[in-house]
Scaffold this motif. Sequence first.
Motif, short mmCIF file in Angstrom:
data_model
loop_
_atom_site.label_atom_id
_atom_site.label_comp_id
_atom_site.label_asym_id
_atom_site.label_seq_id
_atom_site.Cartn_x
_atom_site.Cartn_y
_atom_site.Cartn_z
N SER A 85 0.91 -1.22 0.19
CA SER A 85 -0.07 0.02 0.02
C SER A 85 1.05 1.38 -0.02
CB SER A 85 -0.92 -0.06 1.36
OG SER A 85 -0.23 -0.03 2.51
N ASP A 86 2.17 1.09 0.78
CA ASP A 86 2.85 2.44 0.57
C ASP A 86 3.50 2.64 -0.67
OD1 ASP A 86 2.80 2.55 3.55
OD2 ASP A 86 4.35 0.87 3.81
N VAL A 87 3.76 1.50 -1.53
CA VAL A 87 4.28 1.65 -3.02
C VAL A 87 3.19 2.14 -3.57
CG1 VAL A 87 5.04 0.55 -4.91
CG2 VAL A 87 5.85 -0.11 -2.83
N LEU A 88 1.91 2.18 -3.68
CA LEU A 88 0.54 2.59 -4.25
C LEU A 88 0.37 4.02 -3.88
CD1 LEU A 88 -1.60 1.97 -6.13
CD2 LEU A 88 -3.19 1.24 -4.22
N ASP A 89 0.76 4.15 -2.94
CA ASP A 89 0.42 5.49 -2.33
C ASP A 89 1.42 6.24 -2.98
OD1 ASP A 89 -0.93 7.41 -0.59
OD2 ASP A 89 1.05 7.63 0.42
N LEU A 90 2.81 6.03 -3.39
CA LEU A 90 3.52 6.91 -3.87
C LEU A 90 2.97 7.27 -5.51
CD1 LEU A 90 7.12 5.11 -3.41
CD2 LEU A 90 5.88 7.08 -2.24
N PHE A 91 2.37 6.38 -5.90
CA PHE A 91 2.02 7.01 -7.34
C PHE A 91 0.56 7.80 -7.24
CE2 PHE A 91 4.08 2.66 -8.20
CZ PHE A 91 4.98 3.12 -9.23
N ARG A 92 -0.17 7.41 -5.97
CA ARG A 92 -1.19 8.43 -5.90
C ARG A 92 -0.71 9.91 -5.47
NH1 ARG A 92 -4.68 6.27 -1.07
NH2 ARG A 92 -6.02 8.16 -1.73
N THR A 93 0.14 9.99 -4.87
CA THR A 93 0.70 10.96 -4.42
C THR A 93 1.56 11.99 -5.45
OG1 THR A 93 0.82 10.43 -2.25
CG2 THR A 93 2.10 12.26 -2.57
N HIS A 94 2.72 11.25 -6.08
CA HIS A 94 3.66 11.62 -7.15
C HIS A 94 3.30 11.43 -8.56
CE1 HIS A 94 6.45 12.40 -3.69
NE2 HIS A 94 6.12 10.91 -3.37
N GLY A 95 2.13 10.88 -9.00
CA GLY A 95 2.03 10.69 -10.42
C GLY A 95 2.81 9.54 -10.76
N GLU A 96 3.49 9.92 -12.08
CA GLU A 96 4.33 8.85 -12.72
C GLU A 96 5.54 8.85 -12.06
OE1 GLU A 96 4.78 9.68 -16.79
OE2 GLU A 96 2.46 9.93 -17.28
N LEU A 97 5.92 7.49 -11.87
CA LEU A 97 7.17 7.16 -11.54
C LEU A 97 7.92 5.84 -12.04
CD1 LEU A 97 6.32 7.24 -7.59
CD2 LEU A 97 7.65 9.00 -8.86
N SER A 98 9.35 6.09 -12.09
CA SER A 98 10.03 4.89 -12.84
C SER A 98 10.48 4.06 -11.67
CB SER A 98 11.18 5.38 -13.39
OG SER A 98 12.13 6.11 -12.47
N ARG A 99 10.87 2.93 -11.86
CA ARG A 99 11.21 1.96 -10.86
C ARG A 99 12.22 2.61 -9.77
NH1 ARG A 99 9.83 -3.60 -12.39
NH2 ARG A 99 9.36 -3.44 -14.77
N ALA A 104 -10.77 5.97 -0.93
CA ALA A 104 -9.76 5.63 -1.52
C ALA A 104 -8.55 5.32 -0.47
CB ALA A 104 -8.84 6.40 -2.42
N ASP A 105 -8.34 6.20 0.50
CA ASP A 105 -7.29 5.98 1.76
C ASP A 105 -7.71 4.42 2.47
OD1 ASP A 105 -5.95 8.29 1.08
OD2 ASP A 105 -6.86 9.39 2.61
N GLN A 106 -8.98 4.52 2.87
CA GLN A 106 -9.52 3.32 3.17
C GLN A 106 -9.42 1.87 2.52
OE1 GLN A 106 -10.52 3.43 6.70
NE2 GLN A 106 -9.73 5.34 6.36
N VAL A 107 -9.85 2.05 1.22
CA VAL A 107 -9.81 0.87 0.51
C VAL A 107 -8.31 0.39 0.10
CG1 VAL A 107 -10.19 0.24 -1.86
CG2 VAL A 107 -11.94 1.39 -0.88
N PHE A 108 -7.21 1.26 -0.10
CA PHE A 108 -6.06 0.98 -0.22
C PHE A 108 -5.11 0.96 0.99
CE2 PHE A 108 -6.84 3.46 -4.37
CZ PHE A 108 -7.49 2.24 -5.05
N HIS A 109 -5.59 0.96 2.08
CA HIS A 109 -5.02 0.93 3.31
C HIS A 109 -4.34 -0.54 3.35
CE1 HIS A 109 -4.54 0.67 7.70
NE2 HIS A 109 -4.26 1.83 7.79
N ALA A 110 -3.15 -0.48 4.40
CA ALA A 110 -2.57 -1.75 4.25
C ALA A 110 -3.46 -2.95 4.85
CB ALA A 110 -1.41 -1.52 5.33
N THR A 146 -6.30 -3.67 4.00
CA THR A 146 -7.27 -3.96 3.26
C THR A 146 -6.99 -4.48 1.80
OG1 THR A 146 -8.10 -1.80 2.82
CG2 THR A 146 -9.31 -3.07 4.36
N ILE A 147 -5.90 -3.97 1.47
CA ILE A 147 -5.40 -4.02 -0.13
C ILE A 147 -5.14 -5.29 -0.43
CG2 ILE A 147 -3.21 -3.51 0.22
CD1 ILE A 147 -3.12 -1.69 -2.07
N ASP A 148 -4.54 -6.29 0.23
CA ASP A 148 -4.23 -7.42 -0.04
C ASP A 148 -5.60 -8.27 -0.63
OD1 ASP A 148 -1.38 -7.28 0.68
OD2 ASP A 148 -1.82 -8.18 2.65
N ARG A 149 -6.89 -8.15 0.13
CA ARG A 149 -7.77 -8.70 -0.47
C ARG A 149 -8.36 -8.17 -1.34
NH1 ARG A 149 -13.59 -8.58 2.98
NH2 ARG A 149 -14.70 -9.94 1.28
#
Length: 438
Positions: A58-72, A418-424, A426-429
């Motif tokens: 969820s922390d990695v997904l949050d990076l894309f939600r916050t910063h937009g496009e990112l490379s590896r 989105a913050d709740q759905v993508f929370h650590a 709940t995101i695995d399910r």
Amino acid sequence: MQSRAPLRAVEKKLRELLYSCNTKVENVLIAGIFNLSSSLTQRNGASVSLLETGSHISDVLDLFRTHGELSRTEVMEISGLSRSTVNQRLTSLLSGGLILPVKGGESTGGRPSSRFALNASRAIFLTADIGASGFTVAVCDLSGTALRHAKRVVDVWEGPDRVLGDVHAAFEEMRGDEDIWGIGIGVPGPVEFAAGRVVNPPIMTGWDRFDIAGWFSSRYGVAVVVENDANARAVVESRQHRSDNLISLKMGTGIGSGLVFNGQIIRGNEGAAGDIGHTRAAIATDVAALQCRCGNLGCVEAYASGWALVRDLQEEGLDVSSVSDVVDLVARGDISAVRVVRQAGRVLGEAVAELVSILNPGTIVVSGLLAECDEVLLSGVRERVYQRALPLATRNLTITTSVLGELAGVAGLALITADQVFHAATIDRLLTEAVASV
């Protein structure tokens, strides 16, 4: 074999810091570091850093939600995670369709680096911003952008079954064949956030402790978030203005306020934090206090809300029946309307000044229908805030109106959902279900 180079660097630092300490203590600490290193597990042949043991996809997904496009590489640099961990988490997010590869990676001499972005169209959130006299519903993508929206007139005093039934009907009219991943409902009253229900609302007769979340989850089978409407606006305004310390004022039929400080919603113990509309207005003691809709006397809302302005202008003989009529009169320069709206701003400013002195926000944003009165309203707010609040607290304070219009509430609700759905937790399910449906 695991590399101990990073651990040797840590050992060197510790030895420098502990130079003057007891040698025995020093040796115990250093030995502990090496014992810990021997317990590190292997992933794809690479050791896992201590930072990674506390991280989540969820922390990695949050990076894309916050910063937009990112490379590896950018994900690795921002997160501090190893390449193998980043690759694993990007693969999982790609498999579930939560991120997508995009073009535009810069080459460093070899092949172009892969770039990724949030797949905002993967699913939708349904959101409804319910006010005292109407609601706005929207279909939002995963980034919180409203794709479709509509407004409906409703009387919140008609009770939850009638109002929520109208919201449900509006949802069904607007939804398409997209996957629904969550629902966000905003209401004009204190909310017990964890339970998804209103608690002792001043103006919502029949709503106390009604299970709003359960009402919708039984119909859609997805996560349901229930939030105070002003809090939802505070969240989206905080991100819009890039301000971690913000007060959001909703000025419509009633008055609501939401608080975001240190980047977090301040709800308080009972969900009633910041409800300045039903605090005591600063009025002359020799004047009889006006009655508020909540039943109390002298509330800020009894002097500065939309319904109070309609009442005052009607008493002056003007033909007004709604807050929209008040806004129209101000736009046409009607002297009486301008006067009462500016005075409403002063009453509101008196109440807000205390919050400014106590909490020291960087930004105050006014939204709602009365915000369309713009400087006529804001001039009164600024006048009293700068007069009454501590000088240091107002030195860099910005007081402005929202640029999001009627979509502020539904956009904020989409972000909170989105913050709740993508929370650590709940995101695995979610990922498991998303991969199965791709």
